[in-house]
Design a protein around this motif. Structure first.
Motif, PDB file in Angstrom:
ATOM      1  N   PRO A 191       0.826  -1.226   0.000  1.00 21.02           N
ATOM      2  CA  PRO A 191       0.000   0.000   0.000  1.00 21.02           C
ATOM      3  C   PRO A 191       0.852   1.263   0.000  1.00 21.02           C
ATOM      4  O   PRO A 191       0.501   2.246  -0.656  1.00 21.02           O
ATOM      5  N   LEU A 192       1.988   1.224   0.673  1.00 22.41           N
ATOM      6  CA  LEU A 192       2.824   2.416   0.728  1.00 22.41           C
ATOM      7  C   LEU A 192       3.612   2.606  -0.563  1.00 22.41           C
ATOM      8  O   LEU A 192       3.831   3.729  -1.014  1.00 22.41           O
ATOM      9  N   ILE A 193       4.034   1.504  -1.153  1.00 18.27           N
ATOM     10  CA  ILE A 193       4.751   1.603  -2.428  1.00 18.27           C
ATOM     11  C   ILE A 193       3.843   2.186  -3.504  1.00 18.27           C
ATOM     12  O   ILE A 193       4.237   3.060  -4.263  1.00 18.27           O
ATOM     13  N   MET A 194       2.614   1.686  -3.571  1.00 15.33           N
ATOM     14  CA  MET A 194       1.730   2.033  -4.676  1.00 15.33           C
ATOM     15  C   MET A 194       0.774   3.185  -4.354  1.00 15.33           C
ATOM     16  O   MET A 194      -0.150   3.453  -5.118  1.00 15.33           O
ATOM     17  N   ALA A 195       1.024   3.851  -3.249  1.00 17.12           N
ATOM     18  CA  ALA A 195       0.127   4.931  -2.846  1.00 17.12           C
ATOM     19  C   ALA A 195      -0.239   5.894  -3.983  1.00 17.12           C
ATOM     20  O   ALA A 195      -1.429   6.146  -4.202  1.00 17.12           O
ATOM     21  N   PRO A 196       0.742   6.412  -4.735  1.00 20.34           N
ATOM     22  CA  PRO A 196       0.374   7.385  -5.764  1.00 20.34           C
ATOM     23  C   PRO A 196      -0.602   6.816  -6.791  1.00 20.34           C
ATOM     24  O   PRO A 196      -1.514   7.508  -7.253  1.00 20.34           O
ATOM     25  N   LEU A 197      -0.400   5.549  -7.123  1.00 19.09           N
ATOM     26  CA  LEU A 197      -1.253   4.905  -8.117  1.00 19.09           C
ATOM     27  C   LEU A 197      -2.690   4.774  -7.618  1.00 19.09           C
ATOM     28  O   LEU A 197      -3.644   5.092  -8.338  1.00 19.09           O
ATOM     29  N   TYR A 198      -2.849   4.339  -6.388  1.00 21.36           N
ATOM     30  CA  TYR A 198      -4.200   4.130  -5.879  1.00 21.36           C
ATOM     31  C   TYR A 198      -4.901   5.438  -5.531  1.00 21.36           C
ATOM     32  O   TYR A 198      -6.119   5.542  -5.671  1.00 21.36           O
ATOM     33  N   LYS A 199      -4.121   6.409  -5.122  1.00 20.82           N
ATOM     34  CA  LYS A 199      -4.731   7.732  -4.941  1.00 20.82           C
ATOM     35  C   LYS A 199      -5.361   8.179  -6.253  1.00 20.82           C
ATOM     36  O   LYS A 199      -6.479   8.705  -6.282  1.00 20.82           O
ATOM     37  N   GLN A 200      -4.644   7.947  -7.332  1.00 20.03           N
ATOM     38  CA  GLN A 200      -5.143   8.349  -8.641  1.00 20.03           C
ATOM     39  C   GLN A 200      -6.355   7.523  -9.064  1.00 20.03           C
ATOM     40  O   GLN A 200      -7.403   8.067  -9.407  1.00 20.03           O
ATOM     41  N   LEU A 201      -6.216   6.213  -8.999  1.00 13.58           N
ATOM     42  CA  LEU A 201      -7.292   5.334  -9.478  1.00 13.58           C
ATOM     43  C   LEU A 201      -8.567   5.503  -8.667  1.00 13.58           C
ATOM     44  O   LEU A 201      -9.667   5.487  -9.206  1.00 13.58           O
ATOM     45  N   PHE A 202      -8.413   5.651  -7.366  1.00 13.13           N
ATOM     46  CA  PHE A 202      -9.582   5.736  -6.496  1.00 13.13           C
ATOM     47  C   PHE A 202      -9.975   7.185  -6.213  1.00 13.13           C
ATOM     48  O   PHE A 202     -10.905   7.441  -5.467  1.00 13.13           O
ATOM     49  N   GLN A 203      -9.224   8.119  -6.800  1.00 11.67           N
ATOM     50  CA  GLN A 203      -9.529   9.538  -6.608  1.00 11.67           C
ATOM     51  C   GLN A 203      -9.586   9.918  -5.132  1.00 11.67           C
ATOM     52  O   GLN A 203     -10.558  10.487  -4.656  1.00 11.67           O
ATOM     53  N   LEU A 204      -8.514   9.569  -4.436  1.00  9.80           N
ATOM     54  CA  LEU A 204      -8.432   9.889  -3.020  1.00  9.80           C
ATOM     55  C   LEU A 204      -7.395  10.986  -2.785  1.00  9.80           C
ATOM     56  O   LEU A 204      -6.339  10.984  -3.414  1.00  9.80           O
ATOM     57  N   THR A 205      -7.696  11.894  -1.903  1.00 10.65           N
ATOM     58  CA  THR A 205      -6.717  12.910  -1.534  1.00 10.65           C
ATOM     59  C   THR A 205      -5.641  12.277  -0.657  1.00 10.65           C
ATOM     60  O   THR A 205      -5.804  11.170  -0.142  1.00 10.65           O
ATOM     61  N   ASP A 206      -4.553  13.000  -0.474  1.00 13.81           N
ATOM     62  CA  ASP A 206      -3.486  12.512   0.392  1.00 13.81           C
ATOM     63  C   ASP A 206      -4.018  12.193   1.780  1.00 13.81           C
ATOM     64  O   ASP A 206      -3.714  11.148   2.362  1.00 13.81           O
ATOM     65  N   ASN A 207      -4.826  13.081   2.289  1.00 13.12           N
ATOM     66  CA  ASN A 207      -5.369  12.885   3.629  1.00 13.12           C
ATOM     67  C   ASN A 207      -6.298  11.680   3.711  1.00 13.12           C
ATOM     68  O   ASN A 207      -6.207  10.876   4.641  1.00 13.12           O
ATOM     69  N   ALA A 208      -7.166  11.569   2.714  1.00  8.36           N
ATOM     70  CA  ALA A 208      -8.089  10.435   2.701  1.00  8.36           C
ATOM     71  C   ALA A 208      -7.304   9.130   2.667  1.00  8.36           C
ATOM     72  O   ALA A 208      -7.641   8.164   3.366  1.00  8.36           O
ATOM     73  N   PHE A 209      -6.241   9.125   1.889  1.00  3.74           N
ATOM     74  CA  PHE A 209      -5.440   7.902   1.793  1.00  3.74           C
ATOM     75  C   PHE A 209      -4.722   7.602   3.110  1.00  3.74           C
ATOM     76  O   PHE A 209      -4.688   6.461   3.562  1.00  3.74           O
TER      77      PHE A 209
END
Lengths: 199, 199
Positions: A160-178
């Motif tokens: 989850p930490l490695i791929m954070a940028p990818l999932y933030k994008q795909l799931f449309q989550l803000t940094d805080n939400a993630f």
DNA sequence: TTTTTATTAAACAAAAATGTCAAATATATT
DNA sequence: AATATATTTGACATTTTTGTTTAATAAAAA
């Protein structure tokens, strides 16, 4: 090579690690590394002779550190669940500061050969795996190949930490939400891996 | 740019993807890509003008494909467990051929900005998350934030294949031993994520 | 203080990677 | 077959990155 220690050599390595492991700039140039350390590029050559040697040293240290961290957790004088929690704490902390360390190691192993690392392996893993097996026999863990238990554990810790940028994008989550989402990762992992309801 | 289609353009992209996603050579040179495709480096420029544009195109396509793959699974006309199995099958197959695709995407997002991708997000995720929630309410899944369920799922799917070289080294496992280990990944994942003993 | 030594920097050189162009080859069209 | 057009190539130019050398600066020792 220097005889007196002004810390510059370590500073350069630390800066390289920050770029490579923290920022994920997996092919930072010597210039970028020197800039990050606030020294001239020539100093980098003075201390390490070439980019390749610097990278090799960083690689070796990271590999060694990973192996030692693993050993320290697995050899610690605690009951199984304590070891497990310790391991989770240690690796979560490490992932928070250096999320791309493992990625760097793997891509290096792919581009270079594996000659560099043939010395490194984690000894105490075997003992820990025995403990895992025992816990399974006791019914505290779902029965499976103990290696798989470890691999699952690291997957849940790291990915989850490695791929954070990818999932933030795909799931449309803000940094805080993630961040909120993966905030109590430890609890989550324990709940998933242990055969208990209240961990 | 060409008007007739001899497949060379696609061949170059496919070769680039093989190097980047399959072999993990995350900064393959134009020469390496051209060689892999069996064309001259100039052809690469003829079709894509620059390395950056080729990489950008490959990135975009991979991102798009990932998003569409996700959507296809999540929108498929199946009951929840069927969707889940479908998703596992699709992504395991994808990971087997292109283990470093996600790594490439993330490192690109880190080095370049995220401007490139702001258009891409997976729509049907929301609906699938609703289904996940329902299954939790029915007691078929451990209760947790549905996003976390997804992230755990992808962790278990992807991480072992991405980090294979590292764990082979650390655990001193041969290629065969490792393959055997993660051979029945699907069963493993289902057992771990579903509240059942027999999946 | 001068002399030595460690460290850093600026200028230069070499190598590697990228990008361009004009000519050659192949393919299609008439 | 002749012409036009699409595609590929080889040779060259530019840029980027790496590596070296020599001189300047700073710190320590005599």
């Amino acid at each position: 090579m220097p005889q007196k220690n002004t810390g510059t050599e370590e500073l350069i390595k630390a800066s390289a690690k920050r770029l490579l492991f923290a920022e994920g700039k997996l092919h930072a140039t010597t210039q970028e590394i020197a800039d990050a350390a606030g020294v001239s590029r020539t100093s980098l050559h003075y201390y390490f002779r070439s980019r390749d040697l610097l990278i090799a040293e960083v690689f070796q240290e990271a590999m060694q550190a990973l192996s030692e961290r693993l050993n320290a957790c697995m050899e610690s004088d605690k009951p199984f669940k304590g070891k497990l929690e310790f391991l989770i704490d240690v690796f979560l902390r490490d992932m928070a500061s250096f999320p791309y360390q493992e990625t760097f190691l793997v891509t290096q192993m792919n581009t270079l050969g594996k000659e560099l690392v043939e010395t490194i392996h984690s000894g105490p893993v075997k003992n820990f795996l025995e403990e895992v097996k025992s816990e399974m026999d006791l019914g505290n863990l779902k029965p499976m190949d103990p290696y798989l238990f470890l691999i699952n554990l690291f997957s849940l810790l790291s990915y989850p930490l490695i791929m954070a940028p990818l999932y933030k994008q795909l799931f449309q989550l803000t940094d805080n939400a993630f961040s909120d989402l993966i905030g109590d990762r430890k609890k989550m992992i324990l709940e998933l891996l242990l055969n208990e309801t209240d961990v």
